[in-house]
Design an enzyme around this catalytic site. Structure first.
Site, PDB file in Angstrom:
ATOM      1  N   ASP A  13       0.817  -1.227   0.000  1.00 26.51           N
ATOM      2  CA  ASP A  13       0.000   0.000   0.000  1.00 26.51           C
ATOM      3  C   ASP A  13       0.842   1.265   0.000  1.00 26.51           C
ATOM      4  O   ASP A  13       0.424   2.291   0.537  1.00 26.51           O
ATOM      5  CB  ASP A  13      -0.965   0.015   1.207  1.00 26.51           C
ATOM      6  N   GLY A  15       1.552   2.994  -2.580  1.00 30.67           N
ATOM      7  CA  GLY A  15       1.180   3.875  -3.695  1.00 30.67           C
ATOM      8  C   GLY A  15       1.868   3.462  -4.984  1.00 30.67           C
ATOM      9  O   GLY A  15       2.128   4.289  -5.849  1.00 30.67           O
ATOM     10  N   LYS A  16       2.141   2.152  -5.105  1.00 31.65           N
ATOM     11  CA  LYS A  16       2.830   1.654  -6.309  1.00 31.65           C
ATOM     12  C   LYS A  16       2.009   1.893  -7.566  1.00 31.65           C
ATOM     13  O   LYS A  16       2.561   2.188  -8.618  1.00 31.65           O
ATOM     14  CB  LYS A  16       3.116   0.153  -6.182  1.00 31.65           C
ATOM     15  N   GLY A  40      -4.105  -4.497  -4.157  1.00 34.84           N
ATOM     16  CA  GLY A  40      -5.088  -3.495  -4.542  1.00 34.84           C
ATOM     17  C   GLY A  40      -4.349  -2.238  -4.949  1.00 34.84           C
ATOM     18  O   GLY A  40      -3.740  -1.590  -4.107  1.00 34.84           O
ATOM     19  N   HIS A  41      -4.347  -1.938  -6.224  1.00 37.18           N
ATOM     20  CA  HIS A  41      -3.611  -0.769  -6.694  1.00 37.18           C
ATOM     21  C   HIS A  41      -4.599   0.290  -7.184  1.00 37.18           C
ATOM     22  O   HIS A  41      -5.414   0.023  -8.053  1.00 37.18           O
ATOM     23  CB  HIS A  41      -2.645  -1.160  -7.821  1.00 37.18           C
ATOM     24  N   ARG A 144       3.132 -29.317  -5.581  1.00 37.26           N
ATOM     25  CA  ARG A 144       3.125 -29.857  -6.947  1.00 37.26           C
ATOM     26  C   ARG A 144       1.819 -30.555  -7.313  1.00 37.26           C
ATOM     27  O   ARG A 144       1.796 -31.585  -7.963  1.00 37.26           O
ATOM     28  CB  ARG A 144       4.335 -30.794  -7.146  1.00 37.26           C
ATOM     29  N   GLN A 225       2.109  -6.143  -3.076  1.00 30.42           N
ATOM     30  CA  GLN A 225       2.465  -6.121  -1.645  1.00 30.42           C
ATOM     31  C   GLN A 225       3.768  -5.325  -1.440  1.00 30.42           C
ATOM     32  O   GLN A 225       4.055  -4.428  -2.203  1.00 30.42           O
ATOM     33  CB  GLN A 225       2.570  -7.537  -1.056  1.00 30.42           C
ATOM     34  N   ASP A 338       2.406  14.942   1.320  1.00 29.10           N
ATOM     35  CA  ASP A 338       1.417  15.970   1.692  1.00 29.10           C
ATOM     36  C   ASP A 338       0.695  15.639   2.995  1.00 29.10           C
ATOM     37  O   ASP A 338       0.248  16.547   3.700  1.00 29.10           O
ATOM     38  CB  ASP A 338       0.387  16.130   0.558  1.00 29.10           C
ATOM     39  N   VAL A 419       2.616  14.427  -3.880  1.00 32.10           N
ATOM     40  CA  VAL A 419       2.006  15.396  -2.963  1.00 32.10           C
ATOM     41  C   VAL A 419       0.483  15.363  -3.075  1.00 32.10           C
ATOM     42  O   VAL A 419      -0.198  16.313  -2.696  1.00 32.10           O
ATOM     43  CB  VAL A 419       2.552  16.826  -3.234  1.00 32.10           C
ATOM     44  N   GLY A 420      -0.049  14.278  -3.609  1.00 35.31           N
ATOM     45  CA  GLY A 420      -1.494  14.124  -3.763  1.00 35.31           C
ATOM     46  C   GLY A 420      -1.761  12.964  -4.695  1.00 35.31           C
ATOM     47  O   GLY A 420      -0.837  12.421  -5.306  1.00 35.31           O
TER      48      GLY A 420
HETATM   49  P1  IMP Z   1      -2.474 -12.876   2.035  1.00 35.55           P
HETATM   50  O1  IMP Z   1      -1.535 -12.322   1.016  1.00 35.55           O
HETATM   51  O2  IMP Z   1      -3.924 -12.613   1.705  1.00 35.55           O
HETATM   52  O3  IMP Z   1      -2.188 -14.287   2.365  1.00 35.55           O
HETATM   53  O4  IMP Z   1      -2.217 -12.055   3.396  1.00 35.55           O
HETATM   54  C1  IMP Z   1      -0.999 -12.160   4.117  1.00 35.55           C
HETATM   55  C2  IMP Z   1      -0.608 -10.816   4.717  1.00 35.55           C
HETATM   56  O5  IMP Z   1      -0.258  -9.913   3.671  1.00 35.55           O
HETATM   57  C3  IMP Z   1      -1.732 -10.108   5.509  1.00 35.55           C
HETATM   58  O6  IMP Z   1      -1.146  -9.389   6.567  1.00 35.55           O
HETATM   59  C4  IMP Z   1      -2.316  -9.161   4.495  1.00 35.55           C
HETATM   60  O7  IMP Z   1      -2.971  -8.081   5.109  1.00 35.55           O
HETATM   61  C5  IMP Z   1      -1.064  -8.730   3.760  1.00 35.55           C
HETATM   62  N1  IMP Z   1      -1.315  -8.282   2.391  1.00 35.55           N
HETATM   63  C6  IMP Z   1      -1.593  -9.041   1.315  1.00 35.55           C
HETATM   64  N2  IMP Z   1      -1.756  -8.283   0.215  1.00 35.55           N
HETATM   65  C7  IMP Z   1      -1.540  -7.007   0.601  1.00 35.55           C
HETATM   66  C8  IMP Z   1      -1.522  -5.754  -0.107  1.00 35.55           C
HETATM   67  O8  IMP Z   1      -1.703  -5.662  -1.319  1.00 35.55           O
HETATM   68  N3  IMP Z   1      -1.255  -4.660   0.651  1.00 35.55           N
HETATM   69  C9  IMP Z   1      -0.986  -4.734   1.977  1.00 35.55           C
HETATM   70  N4  IMP Z   1      -0.984  -5.876   2.674  1.00 35.55           N
HETATM   71  C10 IMP Z   1      -1.253  -7.010   1.985  1.00 35.55           C
END
Ligand code: IMP
Length: 431
Positions: A13, A15-16, A40-41, A144, A225, A338, A419-420
């Site tokens: 998270d 901001g990629k 989630g981007h 596997r 992540q 910001d 900055v936003g």
């Molecule tokens: P999983 O990837 O759903 O197995 O979650 C494992 C850990 O990674 C948990 O702490 C999630 O909240 C964290 N996590 C997984 N995907 C993201 C992401 O895109 N952003 C932030 N944390 C993530």
């Protein structure tokens, strides 16, 4: 033949999405190489906000082609609905633009059920997963016995393997977790339909990328992540199940090391985390509320995938140095500067205190992070609103000094600051 890798330096998270959006303007191919729809981007373009979970954010630029690499785990149902919502927003997601590795593994409804069952069984030790079936899909991969995207190309065998997998998972849920059986037929049909739609997209994306690089095209690899959630190098067991570091881009796309030109780390100007696990600079109370926001703005600190409030804290320079080391960062993009405007002073953690000693580096990686007490250094804050800054000279001297201090603490140049949330709310940092 440049390959650029963009990754999160923290726990995700950072901001990629918006950084990839910026870099994708001059990339030919944009790729995801790890994870699945746990990511989630968010990308804001004018009034439109795109929330992407599987498809690389760079697809929003019409000239790019998007690749889902072999290191990913893909849920065809999520991919179908994400592709549909992008199409509705006018983004072309036809098979000529969306290529999926034959070797990427598939997430099934059974993986989601097992993910939830495992989390419940962990009780107080729950990892706080996103519940998207990520861990169980990677478990099947390493055991596997996984289903792969390439299997979809053989419909009869694929149907048979899927039914076998669902039946076996159903038994696991009943016998191990005392849960009801899965309705195998009801789950299989919509899944097979969604999977069939992916057929024209499936190819050897490693070969495609190799050829593109040989032709001199630019490839952008977008990690999901953050490095501190890496399966090997993160805060194990509070990690995700994939390789989120720079090395993951090579394995997860099927490329060698030579094309790598830059490894860019995206770092928030403070620290956030969703889910459980150690977080030395974590804040509570009013200070945390100040950094998190109240959820009324799309950029407030609430999970894109789960909506959970994120844990927040001050920037951790020790962890940033650690990420620099394990990823070989060549530059940093500092986001959400910001959000710090208006604070009287801004602490940065530069070392840890542990057992009467001050440590600049961690003796056992992130293993004993829980016991580390942050040593802070306070930087002067700035009061002006910086969201309209577009060039370095627009930033107050204290903001410039904060950025320079971050560079010194982590030993990597900061190339841009945001900055936003808008595309143009970026400031280039002079060398
Ligand atoms: P999983 O990837 O759903 O197995 O979650 C494992 C850990 O990674 C948990 O702490 C999630 O909240 C964290 N996590 C997984 N995907 C993201 C992401 O895109 N952003 C932030 N944390 C993530």
């Amino acid at each position: 033949m440049p390959l650029e890798i963009v990754l999160g330096t923290q726990w995700g998270d950072e901001g990629k999405g918006r950084v990839v959006d910026l870099l994708a303007a001059r990339a030919d191919l944009v790729c995801r190489f790890n994870g699945g729809d746990n990511a989630g981007h968010t990308v804001t373009v004018g009034a439109a906000i795109f929330k992407l979970h599987l498809i690389p954010s760079g697809i929003i630029h019409p000239h790019t082609r998007a690749v889902l690499g072999c290191g990913m785990v893909i849920n065809p149902l999520t991919l179908q609905s994400e592709a549909e919502s992008l199409q509705q927003a006018g983004v072309d997601v036809s098979p000529s633009r969306l290529r999926i590795s034959h070797a990427a593994h598939l997430i099934t409804p059974a993986h989601l059920a097992i993910d939830r069952a495992q989390e419940q069984a962990r009780r107080g030790d729950a990892i706080g997963t996103t519940g998207r079936g990520i861990g169980p899909a990677y478990t099947d991969k390493t055991a596997r016995r996984g289903l792969r995207a390439g299997d979809i190309l053989h419909p009869q065998e694929f149907r048979f393997a899927l039914l076998e997998h669902l039946r076996s998972a159903s038994l696991t849920l009943q016998k191990l977790y005392d849960l009801p059986a899965l309705d195998v037929d009801a789950l299989a049909e919509p899944y097979l339909e969604a999977a069939a739609l992916l057929q024209p997209c499936i190819t050897d994306t490693g070969l495609l990328l190799h050829q593109a690089l040989a032709e001199g095209r630019t490839v952008l690899a977008e990690a999901a992540q953050g490095a501190l959630l890496d399966l090997d190098h993160g805060t194990y067991p509070y990690v995700t199940s994939s390789t989120t570091t720079a090395a993951g881009a090579l394995a997860g796309l099927g490329l060698g090391i030579r094309p790598v030109e830059r490894v860019l780390g995206v770092s928030k100007a403070f620290q956030t985390r969703v889910g459980a696990g150690p977080f030395p600079t974590e804040l509570a109370g009013a200070a945390a509320d100040r950094l998190r926001g109240d959820g009324s703005q799309p950029w407030d600190e609430y999970g894109t995938t789960t909506g959970r409030p994120r844990r927040v804290g001050w920037l951790d320079g020790v962890l940033l140095r650690y990420t620099r080391r394990i990823c070989g960062l060549t530059g940093i993009i500092l986001t959400k500067l910001d959000v710090l405007s208006g604070l009287p002073e801004i602490p940065i953690c530069t070392a840890y205190r542990h057992g009467g000693q001050v440590l600049a580096d961690l003796p056992l990686g992130l293993m004993d992070l829980d016991g580390m007490e942050p040593v802070y250094e306070a930087q002067p804050g700035w009061q002006a609103d910086i969201s309209t800054a577009r060039v370095w000279e627009d930033l107050p001297a204290a903001a410039q000094a904060y950025i320079r201090r971050v560079e010194q603490v982590c030993g990597v140049p900061v190339l841009h600051v945001s900055v936003g949330p808008e595309r143009d709310q970026m400031v280039m940092v002079p060398a």
